[in-house]
Write a protein that holds these residues in place. Sequence first.
Motif, PDB file in Angstrom:
ATOM      1  N   ALA A  81      10.934   3.080  15.584  1.00 56.85           N
ATOM      2  CA  ALA A  81      11.175   3.882  14.695  1.00 56.85           C
ATOM      3  C   ALA A  81      11.097   5.376  15.036  1.00 56.85           C
ATOM      4  CB  ALA A  81      10.177   3.625  13.460  1.00 56.85           C
ATOM      5  N   THR A  83      11.199   9.676  13.555  1.00 55.88           N
ATOM      6  CA  THR A  83      11.561  10.817  12.690  1.00 55.88           C
ATOM      7  C   THR A  83      12.689  11.495  12.724  1.00 55.88           C
ATOM      8  OG1 THR A  83       9.055  11.647  12.801  1.00 55.88           O
ATOM      9  CG2 THR A  83      10.783  12.931  11.776  1.00 55.88           C
ATOM     10  N   ILE A 113      13.257   7.451   9.849  1.00 53.28           N
ATOM     11  CA  ILE A 113      12.370   7.670   9.002  1.00 53.28           C
ATOM     12  C   ILE A 113      12.311   8.998   8.628  1.00 53.28           C
ATOM     13  CG2 ILE A 113       9.938   7.384   8.560  1.00 53.28           C
ATOM     14  CD1 ILE A 113      10.889   5.047   8.406  1.00 53.28           C
ATOM     15  N   ILE A 324       4.891   7.530  11.087  1.00 56.29           N
ATOM     16  CA  ILE A 324       6.180   7.024  11.106  1.00 56.29           C
ATOM     17  C   ILE A 324       6.390   5.414  11.468  1.00 56.29           C
ATOM     18  CG2 ILE A 324       8.356   7.279  12.514  1.00 56.29           C
ATOM     19  CD1 ILE A 324       7.365  10.036  10.923  1.00 56.29           C
ATOM     20  N   ALA A 327       5.378   3.756   7.933  1.00 57.89           N
ATOM     21  CA  ALA A 327       6.480   3.985   7.141  1.00 57.89           C
ATOM     22  C   ALA A 327       7.712   2.940   7.272  1.00 57.89           C
ATOM     23  CB  ALA A 327       7.011   5.262   6.923  1.00 57.89           C
ATOM     24  N   ALA A 328       7.889   2.792   8.584  1.00 53.24           N
ATOM     25  CA  ALA A 328       8.824   1.933   8.979  1.00 53.24           C
ATOM     26  C   ALA A 328       8.652   0.309   8.668  1.00 53.24           C
ATOM     27  CB  ALA A 328       9.366   2.119  10.312  1.00 53.24           C
ATOM     28  N   ARG A 331       8.695  -0.017   4.889  1.00 44.77           N
ATOM     29  CA  ARG A 331      10.071  -0.352   4.793  1.00 44.77           C
ATOM     30  C   ARG A 331      10.759  -1.577   4.843  1.00 44.77           C
ATOM     31  NH1 ARG A 331      13.806   2.957   2.795  1.00 44.77           N
ATOM     32  NH2 ARG A 331      13.170   4.715   1.744  1.00 44.77           N
ATOM     33  N   VAL A 364      17.747   3.728   4.993  1.00 45.33           N
ATOM     34  CA  VAL A 364      16.893   4.701   5.890  1.00 45.33           C
ATOM     35  C   VAL A 364      17.946   4.998   6.960  1.00 45.33           C
ATOM     36  CG1 VAL A 364      14.699   3.691   5.232  1.00 45.33           C
ATOM     37  CG2 VAL A 364      15.999   2.893   7.440  1.00 45.33           C
TER      38      VAL A 364
END
Length: 364
Positions: A81, A83, A113, A324, A327-328, A331, A364
Amino acid sequence: MLILGFESSCDETGVALVDASGHATPRLLGHALHSQIAMHQAYGGVVPELASRDHIRRVLPLTDEVMAQAGLDLSAVDAVAYTRGPGLAGALLVGSGVACALAMALDKPVIGIHHLEGHLLSPFLSTDPPEFPFVALLVSGGHTQLMRVDGVGRYELLGETIDDAAGEAFDKSAKLLGLDYPGGPALSRLAQEGDPQAYRFPRPLMHSGDLDFSFAGLKTAVLTQVKKLAHARPEGPATLHLADPLTLGQKADVAASVQAAIVEVLVRKSLSAIDQTGLRRLVVAGGVGANARLREQLNAACARRGVRVHYPELHLCTDNGAMIALAAGLRVQAGLAAESLRQPAYRFDVRPRWPLAELSAGTV
């Protein structure tokens, strides 16, 4: 599922590895961060070209450090992942390029992300993680927003800044006081020595009836007060020269009064968002979320109302790779990264300007 995350949106290079197996909250296995503060201090702010070059130097050694912490080889990584935005274009491209190249070499999927989604979800790595739904106060760099969060990818914008953000107000006020970069933390430290009631600075939009913010007028008020105290020459804001420098005590009082004004607005607007939504949980995320006075005031105000407040761990308030990767992972668990997992797209795809409100729940 092991996810390696890269953060390079501005002046911190962050790399982290999380375990997002099953339905439990992703677990942090390794985390490394390099701050460029010392490099940018000489310029009084971030120099984008220097930031990008430093990301290039740091990212691979930090990756090795993270994998060593986890006791794993890169071959164990299941997804990468990075940014995607918002942030400095050149800096974002470094993270994107490394993530896509590594994912392609490992034949693994890559997930872009949103930087603010990383901040918003970062309290899930704390010892006191929140539960959905909640109100989120995002105070990160040039962003000050209130969001209703009903789940991963389910965000409703309640209010945002119409000009300067809270972080910018801290930084610009610090610069007027002659404090070193980064200004916000320096001002907060100095404020501990001052009187928060020494000067009555404006609280913009505090009684506007909506949930928007505005801090540009506060910066102007600070400039006016500094000129009065220092008997400054009549040059404009860009060329402020102090004929009689402020004493340390005067600077501390100004710093404390500025901080008090910003914190009061943030607390009042956050409580209004709680009242309007009827929710009983508040999440505070982003660099300004580390401010001790903000935490103290929010904790006291929310305790009186029976509202739970959640923060990231202090070392995860600034930009970092852990948020990051987290968040991945969230998701993936929510089924919102299926396309990225099914058909990896190894392209250097960044969005320097990317409003969180545009983030689709399905992709995403």
